[in-house]
Design a protein around this motif. Structure first.
Motif, PDB file in Angstrom:
ATOM      1  N   PHE A 132       0.818  -1.214   0.000  1.00 23.80           N
ATOM      2  CA  PHE A 132       0.000   0.000   0.000  1.00 23.80           C
ATOM      3  C   PHE A 132       0.853   1.267   0.000  1.00 23.80           C
ATOM      4  CE2 PHE A 132      -2.632  -3.401   1.635  1.00 23.80           C
ATOM      5  CZ  PHE A 132      -3.755  -3.264   0.839  1.00 23.80           C
ATOM      6  N   VAL A 133       2.138   1.106   0.266  1.00 24.69           N
ATOM      7  CA  VAL A 133       3.082   2.215   0.084  1.00 24.69           C
ATOM      8  C   VAL A 133       3.796   2.071  -1.250  1.00 24.69           C
ATOM      9  CG1 VAL A 133       5.149   3.345   0.980  1.00 24.69           C
ATOM     10  CG2 VAL A 133       3.424   2.471   2.568  1.00 24.69           C
ATOM     11  N   ALA A 134       4.206   0.840  -1.570  1.00 24.49           N
ATOM     12  CA  ALA A 134       4.960   0.593  -2.802  1.00 24.49           C
ATOM     13  C   ALA A 134       4.159   0.928  -4.047  1.00 24.49           C
ATOM     14  CB  ALA A 134       5.406  -0.866  -2.850  1.00 24.49           C
ATOM     15  N   GLY A 135       2.846   0.612  -4.043  1.00 27.35           N
ATOM     16  CA  GLY A 135       2.019   0.859  -5.218  1.00 27.35           C
ATOM     17  C   GLY A 135       2.040   2.320  -5.664  1.00 27.35           C
ATOM     18  N   PRO A 136       1.647   3.258  -4.792  1.00 28.45           N
ATOM     19  CA  PRO A 136       1.679   4.678  -5.177  1.00 28.45           C
ATOM     20  C   PRO A 136       3.089   5.182  -5.487  1.00 28.45           C
ATOM     21  CG  PRO A 136       0.253   4.352  -3.278  1.00 28.45           C
ATOM     22  CD  PRO A 136       0.959   3.057  -3.507  1.00 28.45           C
ATOM     23  N   VAL A 137       4.075   4.780  -4.684  1.00 28.63           N
ATOM     24  CA  VAL A 137       5.449   5.231  -4.912  1.00 28.63           C
ATOM     25  C   VAL A 137       5.935   4.785  -6.292  1.00 28.63           C
ATOM     26  CG1 VAL A 137       7.860   4.845  -4.223  1.00 28.63           C
ATOM     27  CG2 VAL A 137       6.136   5.412  -2.495  1.00 28.63           C
ATOM     28  N   GLU A 138       5.662   3.539  -6.639  1.00 36.07           N
ATOM     29  CA  GLU A 138       6.139   3.029  -7.918  1.00 36.07           C
ATOM     30  C   GLU A 138       5.389   3.643  -9.092  1.00 36.07           C
ATOM     31  OE1 GLU A 138       6.545  -1.180  -8.157  1.00 36.07           O
ATOM     32  OE2 GLU A 138       7.687  -1.300  -6.281  1.00 36.07           O
ATOM     33  N   GLN A 139       4.112   3.914  -8.918  1.00 42.19           N
ATOM     34  CA  GLN A 139       3.373   4.556 -10.013  1.00 42.19           C
ATOM     35  C   GLN A 139       3.966   5.939 -10.329  1.00 42.19           C
ATOM     36  OE1 GLN A 139      -1.043   6.022 -11.532  1.00 42.19           O
ATOM     37  NE2 GLN A 139      -0.860   5.148  -9.497  1.00 42.19           N
ATOM     38  N   ILE A 140       4.223   6.713  -9.286  1.00 42.33           N
ATOM     39  CA  ILE A 140       4.804   8.042  -9.488  1.00 42.33           C
ATOM     40  C   ILE A 140       6.191   7.920 -10.121  1.00 42.33           C
ATOM     41  CG2 ILE A 140       5.700  10.079  -8.290  1.00 42.33           C
ATOM     42  CD1 ILE A 140       3.393   9.593  -6.231  1.00 42.33           C
ATOM     43  N   ARG A 141       6.997   7.000  -9.615  1.00 36.60           N
ATOM     44  CA  ARG A 141       8.338   6.815 -10.153  1.00 36.60           C
ATOM     45  C   ARG A 141       8.296   6.416 -11.628  1.00 36.60           C
ATOM     46  NH1 ARG A 141      11.137   1.536  -8.342  1.00 36.60           N
ATOM     47  NH2 ARG A 141       9.872   0.832 -10.092  1.00 36.60           N
ATOM     48  N   ILE A 142       7.419   5.466 -11.953  1.00 37.13           N
ATOM     49  CA  ILE A 142       7.344   4.968 -13.325  1.00 37.13           C
ATOM     50  C   ILE A 142       6.848   6.049 -14.282  1.00 37.13           C
ATOM     51  CG2 ILE A 142       6.042   3.374 -14.810  1.00 37.13           C
ATOM     52  CD1 ILE A 142       6.303   1.328 -12.482  1.00 37.13           C
ATOM     53  N   ARG A 143       5.877   6.829 -13.860  1.00 35.47           N
ATOM     54  CA  ARG A 143       5.381   7.896 -14.740  1.00 35.47           C
ATOM     55  C   ARG A 143       6.470   8.944 -14.977  1.00 35.47           C
ATOM     56  NH1 ARG A 143       0.222   7.256 -16.159  1.00 35.47           N
ATOM     57  NH2 ARG A 143      -1.192   6.091 -14.791  1.00 35.47           N
ATOM     58  N   LEU A 144       7.278   9.210 -13.977  1.00 40.50           N
ATOM     59  CA  LEU A 144       8.395  10.145 -14.155  1.00 40.50           C
ATOM     60  C   LEU A 144       9.483   9.538 -15.038  1.00 40.50           C
ATOM     61  CD1 LEU A 144       8.693  11.551 -10.517  1.00 40.50           C
ATOM     62  CD2 LEU A 144       7.923  12.813 -12.523  1.00 40.50           C
ATOM     63  N   GLN A 145       9.710   8.242 -14.897  1.00 40.35           N
ATOM     64  CA  GLN A 145      10.751   7.573 -15.677  1.00 40.35           C
ATOM     65  C   GLN A 145      10.398   7.490 -17.161  1.00 40.35           C
ATOM     66  OE1 GLN A 145      11.070   3.781 -13.677  1.00 40.35           O
ATOM     67  NE2 GLN A 145      12.851   4.409 -12.492  1.00 40.35           N
ATOM     68  N   THR A 146       9.121   7.354 -17.469  1.00 43.63           N
ATOM     69  CA  THR A 146       8.713   7.103 -18.849  1.00 43.63           C
ATOM     70  C   THR A 146       8.290   8.351 -19.606  1.00 43.63           C
ATOM     71  OG1 THR A 146       6.473   6.562 -18.070  1.00 43.63           O
ATOM     72  CG2 THR A 146       7.997   4.721 -18.390  1.00 43.63           C
ATOM     73  N   GLN A 147       8.202   9.491 -18.942  1.00 44.82           N
ATOM     74  CA  GLN A 147       7.784  10.684 -19.687  1.00 44.82           C
ATOM     75  C   GLN A 147       8.899  11.150 -20.626  1.00 44.82           C
ATOM     76  OE1 GLN A 147       6.795  14.001 -17.118  1.00 44.82           O
ATOM     77  NE2 GLN A 147       8.744  13.974 -16.043  1.00 44.82           N
ATOM     78  N   GLN A 148       8.569  11.278 -21.892  1.00 41.91           N
ATOM     79  CA  GLN A 148       9.523  11.725 -22.899  1.00 41.91           C
ATOM     80  C   GLN A 148       9.534  13.251 -22.980  1.00 41.91           C
ATOM     81  OE1 GLN A 148      11.221   9.453 -25.175  1.00 41.91           O
ATOM     82  NE2 GLN A 148      10.488   7.727 -23.976  1.00 41.91           N
ATOM     83  N   THR A 149       8.355  13.853 -22.762  1.00 41.73           N
ATOM     84  CA  THR A 149       8.247  15.305 -22.649  1.00 41.73           C
ATOM     85  C   THR A 149       7.815  15.617 -21.224  1.00 41.73           C
ATOM     86  OG1 THR A 149       5.943  15.224 -23.392  1.00 41.73           O
ATOM     87  CG2 THR A 149       7.644  15.601 -25.076  1.00 41.73           C
ATOM     88  N   LYS A 150       8.037  16.827 -20.786  1.00 45.00           N
ATOM     89  CA  LYS A 150       7.822  17.143 -19.373  1.00 45.00           C
ATOM     90  C   LYS A 150       6.333  17.359 -19.070  1.00 45.00           C
ATOM     91  CE  LYS A 150      10.108  19.511 -15.608  1.00 45.00           C
ATOM     92  NZ  LYS A 150      11.190  20.417 -15.215  1.00 45.00           N
ATOM     93  N   VAL A 151       5.667  16.258 -18.711  1.00 42.94           N
ATOM     94  CA  VAL A 151       4.265  16.313 -18.307  1.00 42.94           C
ATOM     95  C   VAL A 151       4.165  16.634 -16.817  1.00 42.94           C
ATOM     96  CG1 VAL A 151       2.109  15.001 -18.146  1.00 42.94           C
ATOM     97  CG2 VAL A 151       3.660  14.644 -20.081  1.00 42.94           C
ATOM     98  N   PHE A 152       5.085  16.049 -16.036  1.00 43.35           N
ATOM     99  CA  PHE A 152       5.100  16.243 -14.586  1.00 43.35           C
ATOM    100  C   PHE A 152       6.401  16.941 -14.190  1.00 43.35           C
ATOM    101  CE2 PHE A 152       3.191  12.007 -15.532  1.00 43.35           C
ATOM    102  CZ  PHE A 152       1.867  12.347 -15.316  1.00 43.35           C
ATOM    103  N   SER A 153       6.290  17.927 -13.340  1.00 35.82           N
ATOM    104  CA  SER A 153       7.492  18.660 -12.922  1.00 35.82           C
ATOM    105  C   SER A 153       8.223  17.965 -11.784  1.00 35.82           C
ATOM    106  CB  SER A 153       7.112  20.086 -12.501  1.00 35.82           C
ATOM    107  OG  SER A 153       6.212  20.065 -11.405  1.00 35.82           O
ATOM    108  N   GLY A 154       7.570  16.999 -11.151  1.00 31.11           N
ATOM    109  CA  GLY A 154       8.205  16.292 -10.048  1.00 31.11           C
ATOM    110  C   GLY A 154       7.215  15.353  -9.381  1.00 31.11           C
TER     111      GLY A 154
END
Length: 307
Positions: A132-154
């Motif tokens: 329940f901690v890993a799920g949200p943390v990994e989703q945020i990490r993965i979305r930041l890792q895979t963005q090719q253009t800057k959709v998220f600032s952090g």
């Protein structure tokens, strides 16, 4: 390794387990992050984008620069530190509970090692709690890792946009495969490590604090391979769900089973193992670092513990 200064305060055994796990989590991220980026890109890219691990790394450097290997590092550095501290905190607590139950049933078992089943269940409990901690943390990490253009600032901007687009439940996207991966994977992970430790201590007659560091490295490497070989398909499903569209109306996958069906339909059984090579390359290094850091911290924190 350097020793900590002489004890000047006291901490609980649970606090020691959590602090040791935090040290292990930080070591895991610093060692494993570059190959984790490659794994995630291979898992989520359309079929044929990369010919393999080396091609993925080459394209990352060419298109995004060397620093791309540490995209989204802040989230896992904080989040994985928390996750691993939960894993080790719960696992060690479960070990003590099982040990006490064994001793109550048969006094001759006091201080003896746990059974394989008990070690697996203790690890599974740690993984399920951590999900329940890993799920949200990994989703945020993965979305930041895979963005090719800057959709998220952090990380905070990413979390905010997920919640805004899909509600609070959106942050737990992929929680079912996360629970499956963490429960079974961590059961195998801790079972492997602790079984090897128990066998070594029984053979040599040494205590855990006397175990040479090289064994933490070797057993950690083996445990890292065990967790991924046992639970990798769940990780594929989780990652695909967590990189799906944020808006529910635009998502490709209706849920866990639908995601698994679509992966199989498009890529066959091999689709559940895309990105496995960099994962298996990374696993021995990152998990050796994890257990080496955990054992070092636990050994040095032990004099501070109030029994």
């Amino acid at each position: 390794m350097a020793e900590l200064p002489a004890p000047t305060g006291r901490i609980s055994r649970t606090s020691k387990d959590i602090l040791s796990g935090t040290c292990g989590g930080i070591a895991q991220v610093l060692v494993g992050q570059p190959l984790d980026i490659v794994k995630v890109r291979l898992q989520t890219a359309p079929q044929g984008t990369f010919t393999g691990m080396a091609d993925c790394a080459k394209q990352l450097i060419k298109n995004e620069g060397p620093l791309a290997f540490y995209k989204g590092t802040l989230t896992p550095l904080l989040g994985v530190g928390l996750c691993v501290s939960i894993q080790f905190g719960v696992f060690e607590r479960m070990k003590r509970e099982f040990g006490a139950a064994n001793a109550a049933r048969d006094p001759a078992l006091k201080g003896k090692g746990l059974s394989g089943g008990q070690l697996y269940l203790a690890g599974a409990a740690a993984g399920l709690t951590n999900s329940f901690v890993a799920g949200p943390v990994e989703q945020i990490r993965i979305r930041l890792q895979t963005q090719q253009t800057k959709v998220f600032s952090g990380p905070l901007d990413c979390a905010s946009k997920i919640v805004k687009a899909s509600g609070a439940s959106g942050i737990f996207r992929g929680i079912v495969p996360t629970l499956l991966r963490e429960g079974h994977g961590m059961g195998c992970y801790f079972l492997t490590y602790e079984y090897l430790v128990q066998q070594l201590l029984a053979k040599t007659g040494k205590t855990r604090s006397e175990m040479p560091s090289m064994y933490a490295v070797l057993f950690g490497a083996t445990s890292g391979l065990a967790v991924w070989l046992s639970a990798y398909p769940f990780d594929i499903v989780k990652t695909r769900m967590q990189t799906d569209a944020i808006l529910p109306s635009e998502r490709k996958f209706k849920g866990t089973l639908d995601c698994a069906r679509q992966i199989y339909r498009s890529a066959g059984a091999g689709g559940f193992f895309r990105g496995l090579t960099p994962t298996l390359v990374r696993a021995p290094f990152s998990n050796s670092a994890t257990f080496l850091a955990v054992e070092w911290a636990a050994r040095n924190l032990e004099p501070y513990v109030v029994s």
